[in-house]
Each structure stands twice: as C-alpha cells, then as structure tokens.
Design an enzyme around this catalytic site. Structure first.
Site, short mmCIF file in Angstrom:
data_model
loop_
_atom_site.label_atom_id
_atom_site.label_comp_id
_atom_site.label_asym_id
_atom_site.label_seq_id
_atom_site.Cartn_x
_atom_site.Cartn_y
_atom_site.Cartn_z
N GLN A 1 44.16 43.02 40.94
CA GLN A 1 44.61 41.79 40.28
C GLN A 1 44.50 41.95 38.77
OE1 GLN A 1 42.66 38.21 42.49
NE2 GLN A 1 41.48 40.01 43.02
N VAL B 1 44.99 43.20 34.95
CA VAL B 1 46.15 43.55 34.13
C VAL B 1 45.77 44.58 33.07
CG1 VAL B 1 47.27 41.32 34.53
CG2 VAL B 1 45.74 41.58 32.55
N ASP B 2 44.54 45.14 33.16
CA ASP B 2 44.04 45.97 32.06
C ASP B 2 44.44 47.44 32.14
OD1 ASP B 2 42.23 47.11 33.97
OD2 ASP B 2 40.69 45.63 33.50
N HIS C 1 49.39 41.49 39.43
CA HIS C 1 49.58 40.47 38.39
C HIS C 1 50.19 41.04 37.12
CE1 HIS C 1 46.27 37.78 40.43
NE2 HIS C 1 47.42 37.76 41.07
N CYS D 1 61.14 39.55 28.00
CA CYS D 1 62.02 38.71 27.17
C CYS D 1 62.53 37.52 27.99
CB CYS D 1 63.19 39.53 26.66
SG CYS D 1 64.36 38.52 25.72
N CYS E 1 66.90 38.13 27.74
CA CYS E 1 67.60 39.22 28.44
C CYS E 1 66.83 39.68 29.66
CB CYS E 1 67.87 40.39 27.49
SG CYS E 1 66.40 41.30 26.98
N GLY F 1 34.52 43.13 43.03
CA GLY F 1 34.53 42.42 41.75
C GLY F 1 35.58 41.33 41.64
N THR F 2 35.82 40.64 42.74
CA THR F 2 36.74 39.51 42.64
C THR F 2 36.10 38.25 43.22
OG1 THR F 2 38.89 38.60 43.29
CG2 THR F 2 37.95 40.23 44.79
N ALA G 1 29.58 46.96 40.71
CA ALA G 1 30.50 47.97 41.24
C ALA G 1 30.21 49.34 40.65
CB ALA G 1 31.93 47.56 40.93
C1 BV8 Z 1 51.96 32.14 43.66
C2 BV8 Z 1 47.32 37.20 35.32
C3 BV8 Z 1 53.90 31.42 44.83
C4 BV8 Z 1 47.56 37.03 33.91
C5 BV8 Z 1 46.32 35.58 36.82
C6 BV8 Z 1 46.98 29.00 48.27
C7 BV8 Z 1 45.87 28.16 48.21
C8 BV8 Z 1 45.53 27.57 47.01
C9 BV8 Z 1 46.26 27.79 45.84
C10 BV8 Z 1 47.33 28.62 45.90
C11 BV8 Z 1 47.68 29.19 47.10
N1 BV8 Z 1 48.77 29.98 46.88
C12 BV8 Z 1 49.13 29.88 45.58
C13 BV8 Z 1 48.25 29.07 44.95
C14 BV8 Z 1 48.31 28.71 43.52
C15 BV8 Z 1 47.68 29.75 42.63
C16 BV8 Z 1 46.21 29.88 43.00
O1 BV8 Z 1 45.79 30.74 43.71
N2 BV8 Z 1 45.39 28.99 42.46
C17 BV8 Z 1 43.95 29.01 42.73
C18 BV8 Z 1 43.19 29.17 41.42
C19 BV8 Z 1 43.59 27.79 43.47
N3 BV8 Z 1 48.35 31.04 42.74
C20 BV8 Z 1 49.48 31.29 42.06
O2 BV8 Z 1 49.98 30.48 41.34
C21 BV8 Z 1 50.09 32.67 42.26
N4 BV8 Z 1 51.48 32.59 42.49
O3 BV8 Z 1 51.24 31.82 44.57
O4 BV8 Z 1 53.34 32.13 43.73
C22 BV8 Z 1 54.22 30.03 44.39
C23 BV8 Z 1 54.95 29.81 43.26
C24 BV8 Z 1 55.25 28.50 42.88
C25 BV8 Z 1 54.79 27.43 43.64
C26 BV8 Z 1 54.04 27.70 44.79
C27 BV8 Z 1 53.76 29.01 45.17
C28 BV8 Z 1 49.99 33.47 40.96
C29 BV8 Z 1 48.58 33.76 40.62
C30 BV8 Z 1 48.52 34.72 39.44
C31 BV8 Z 1 47.52 34.27 38.45
N5 BV8 Z 1 47.42 35.25 37.38
N6 BV8 Z 1 46.33 36.23 35.72
C32 BV8 Z 1 46.38 37.22 33.07
O5 BV8 Z 1 45.46 37.97 33.42
O6 BV8 Z 1 46.41 36.66 31.98
S1 BV8 Z 1 44.87 34.99 37.49
C33 BV8 Z 1 43.40 35.58 36.99
O7 BV8 Z 1 42.59 35.44 38.14
C34 BV8 Z 1 43.21 37.01 36.64
O8 BV8 Z 1 44.32 37.69 36.26
C35 BV8 Z 1 42.68 37.69 37.86
O9 BV8 Z 1 43.59 38.67 38.24
C36 BV8 Z 1 42.67 36.62 38.90
C37 BV8 Z 1 41.57 36.72 39.87
O10 BV8 Z 1 40.32 36.60 39.26
P1 BV8 Z 1 39.22 37.70 39.51
O11 BV8 Z 1 39.81 39.00 39.19
O12 BV8 Z 1 38.67 37.52 40.86
O13 BV8 Z 1 38.16 37.40 38.37
P2 BV8 Z 1 37.01 36.28 38.30
O14 BV8 Z 1 36.59 36.15 36.91
O15 BV8 Z 1 37.41 35.06 38.99
O16 BV8 Z 1 35.81 36.90 39.17
C38 BV8 Z 1 35.10 38.04 38.75
C39 BV8 Z 1 34.16 38.44 39.86
O17 BV8 Z 1 33.52 39.64 39.49
C40 BV8 Z 1 33.04 37.43 40.12
O18 BV8 Z 1 32.98 37.18 41.51
C41 BV8 Z 1 31.78 38.14 39.64
O19 BV8 Z 1 30.62 37.80 40.43
C42 BV8 Z 1 32.16 39.57 39.85
N7 BV8 Z 1 31.46 40.55 38.98
C43 BV8 Z 1 30.93 40.39 37.75
N8 BV8 Z 1 30.40 41.53 37.31
C44 BV8 Z 1 30.59 42.46 38.29
C45 BV8 Z 1 31.26 41.83 39.35
N9 BV8 Z 1 31.57 42.49 40.48
C46 BV8 Z 1 31.23 43.79 40.56
N10 BV8 Z 1 30.60 44.45 39.57
C47 BV8 Z 1 30.26 43.82 38.42
N11 BV8 Z 1 29.62 44.50 37.46
ZN ZN Z 2 65.68 40.33 25.05
#
Ligand code: BV8
Ligand code: ZN
Length: 251
Positions: A108, A110-111, A126, A134, A137, A194-195, A238
């Site tokens: 997930q 984007v890095d 993602h 763009c 275009c 890590g998610t 991790a």
């Molecule tokens: C879509 C990219 C169809 C850009 C990101 C079903 C149920 C409920 C809601 C929905 C559903 N289906 C769709 C939805 C809506 C929505 C959604 O899920 N909402 C949630 C919040 C309720 N989803 C969407 O909109 C998706 N599209 O479904 O399209 C559609 C279309 C229109 C209408 C209807 C349906 C698109 C989702 C894309 C979101 N894009 N970003 C950017 O990065 O700027 S999201 C963002 O969260 C991040 O990019 C990341 O990829 C993503 C997930 O987060 P995590 O990676 O898990 O990170 P987080 O910080 O949360 O957690 C970190 C974890 O690491 C923690 O648990 C922590 O304890 C742990 N950790 C910490 N340190 C360590 C560690 N683990 C291991 N080692 C360590 N050292």
């Molecule tokens: Zn363009």
C-alpha cells in the site's frame, strides 16, 4: 486462534513448519515497514502532518479545494522519501523472494522502497509518490525534481498536475488489484506487515487469503483487525522480525 510471540519468533514449531512448507508466498505491506526507514506512518502518534488526517488530504475534493495545501503535503513527504533508505525489513523480503517458487509483494506504500531494496515482483496498489498525473491529458510523468517549489506544477500540455497516487474514493489500478487478488487467492502463506489494515480494498486481502486456505501471519507491534483472525501474530518491529524469519528459512 491468534498466537503471539515475543522474543524468539520461531519458538512455535507450528509457525516454523507453516513457513517452511510454503512455496507460494504473498505479503501485504503498509506504512509500518518503512517506519524504521524514518518515514512517518499515517495513523500512529507520529503519523500526523500538521492537524490533518490522511483521509482529509488524500482525496480529490481536498485537492480541488486547496491544491497548494495538498501539494505542500506531498512535497513534504517526497522530501522524506528521497532521503530515506530501505531497512532490514525491506531487505529480508528481497531475500525471501529468492528462496521460494512464487513470491508476490503487495504494497500500500507509495514510497518505492521495496523496489529500491531490490524486490522484483512488487504490486503497488496505491501508486507511487514519485509520479505526477495530468488532469487534462491523463499522462503520468516523473514527479518534479527536488528543490522545485512551483506551488502548482503544470504539465507540458498546460494542464494541472496532481500526485500520481490513489486517493480515497478512487479506484485502485485494475491490473494491480487483479494481481493482488490472484496472489492472495493462490498462496500457501500470506503475511501482513506494518499495516493497520483499515483501508479497503487492500484490507480485505488477508481475509481472502485465509478463506482460500492460506496460513495468515501478521507482523505489527500492535494488534489490528487482522489479529482477530490471523493464525499467528508476531508483535514487534518488522525490521527485527522479518530478518529473523528469513535467517531461519535460509538455514
Ligand atoms: C476504493 C495513497 C472503490 C496516497 C491512500 C469498505 C469498507 C469501508 C470503507 C471502504 C470500503 N471500501 C472502500 C472504502 C473507502 C476507502 C476506505 O477504505 N476507507 C477506510 C479508511 C474506512 N477506500 C477507498 O476509498 C479506496 N478506493 O475503494 O475505490 C470506490 C470508489 C468510489 C466509491 C466507492 C468505492 C482507495 C483507498 C486508497 C487510499 N490511499 N494513500 C498517499 O499515500 O498519499 S491511504 C493511506 O492508508 C496510505 O497510503 C496507506 O497506503 C494506507 C494504509 O495505511 P497503512 O499503510 O496501514 O498505515 P497506517 O499508518 O494506518 O498503519 C501503520 C501500521 O504500522 C500500524 O498498525 C503500526 O502499528 C504499524 N507499525 C509501526 N511501526 C512498525 C509497524 N509495523 C511493523 N514494524 C514497525 N516498525
Ligand atoms: Zn498534460
């Protein structure tokens, strides 16, 4: 039943044997795997940017309402990503890929750090923060170079550029999602690393894998919704746990 491990990860012989007999492995990573590279997570205490939650900025309406603010957030993050290096967690997954028949790394993030570490088969659900898209275009291009500070970057066609990532409310790339579904449906072992497992559709992949018979292993310092149905949850960073699993596999 979830299991947990502290200290020696592979003390549990059932986990050790599940890992050893898995030739088809799929991994879902999130921001936590890059935390040890210094990239802040989205939802942790460290994960906030100013006072905004990711859902508030990572969407098209926010971009249209205040593109300068959204671009400032992405520039801030690009800067961090460009200075970051892959960590032992990323590198352990590179090694794992070379040890099994089929290995699909679904991220997930984007890095781009998995590819920079050397992983070959990476599915970016993602998008990638190093690309721009763009609005006119529809072309994708490399993101602006470091140091460029045009508050609203423009495409050579004159159209407005946005970051080339998938925002909330947008569809994931069809081919990437299809590859992720296939890998989750056809693996022996599915690892989530890590998610927080709250963003769909990525968050539904572990359940899909489990429903098709895979052993589900979670690596995270904290419990998540996946912990409730994972076969094994390894609580810890991790960058420590993955190298330990791979060292054991290599023996
Ligand atoms: C879509 C990219 C169809 C850009 C990101 C079903 C149920 C409920 C809601 C929905 C559903 N289906 C769709 C939805 C809506 C929505 C959604 O899920 N909402 C949630 C919040 C309720 N989803 C969407 O909109 C998706 N599209 O479904 O399209 C559609 C279309 C229109 C209408 C209807 C349906 C698109 C989702 C894309 C979101 N894009 N970003 C950017 O990065 O700027 S999201 C963002 O969260 C991040 O990019 C990341 O990829 C993503 C997930 O987060 P995590 O990676 O898990 O990170 P987080 O910080 O949360 O957690 C970190 C974890 O690491 C923690 O648990 C922590 O304890 C742990 N950790 C910490 N340190 C360590 C560690 N683990 C291991 N080692 C360590 N050292
Ligand atoms: Zn363009």
């Amino acid at each position: 039943m979830p299991d947990s491990a502290s200290g020696r990860v592979l003390d549990d012989p059932r986990l050790a044997s599940a890992i050893r007999r898995s030739a088809r492995v799929a991994v879902l990573t999130g921001a936590g795997i890059s935390a040890e590279s210094g990239i802040p997570t989205f939802r942790g205490a460290e994960g906030l940017w100013k006072k905004f939650r990711p859902e508030e900025l990572a969407n098209f309406d926010a971009f249209m309402a205040n593109p300068e603010l959204v671009w400032a957030w992405y520039r801030f993050r690009r800067d961090i990503v460009r200075k970051a290096e892959p960590n032992p967690g990323h590198r352990a997954l590179v090694a794992w890929e070379s040890l099994v028949d089929k290995f699909t790394l679904i991220t997930q993030n984007v890095d781009g750090l998995h590819a920079r570490a050397g992983s070959k088969r990476v599915v970016e659900l993602h998008g990638n923060i190093e690309t721009d898209l763009c609005l006119d275009c529809g072309r994708k291009r490399a993101g602006e170079a470091a140091g460029e500070t045009d508050p609203l970057p423009v495409c050579p066609c004159g159209g407005r550029l946005r970051p080339g990532v998938v925002w909330f409310g947008e569809l994931l790339p069809t081919e990437a999602m299809a590859q992720a579904d296939r890998a989750a449906s056809g693996c022996d072992l599915f690892l989530t690393v890590g998610t927080s497992a709250v963003v769909h559709p990525a968050a539904s992949l572990p359940r899909l894998a489990k429903s098709r018979g895979a052993t589900l292993v979670e690596i995270n310092p904290e419990p998540t919704p996946v912990s409730e149905y994972a076969d094994f949850t390894l609580y810890g960073p991790a960058g420590e746990i993955l190298p330990e699993l791979v060292r054991w596999l290599e023996r």
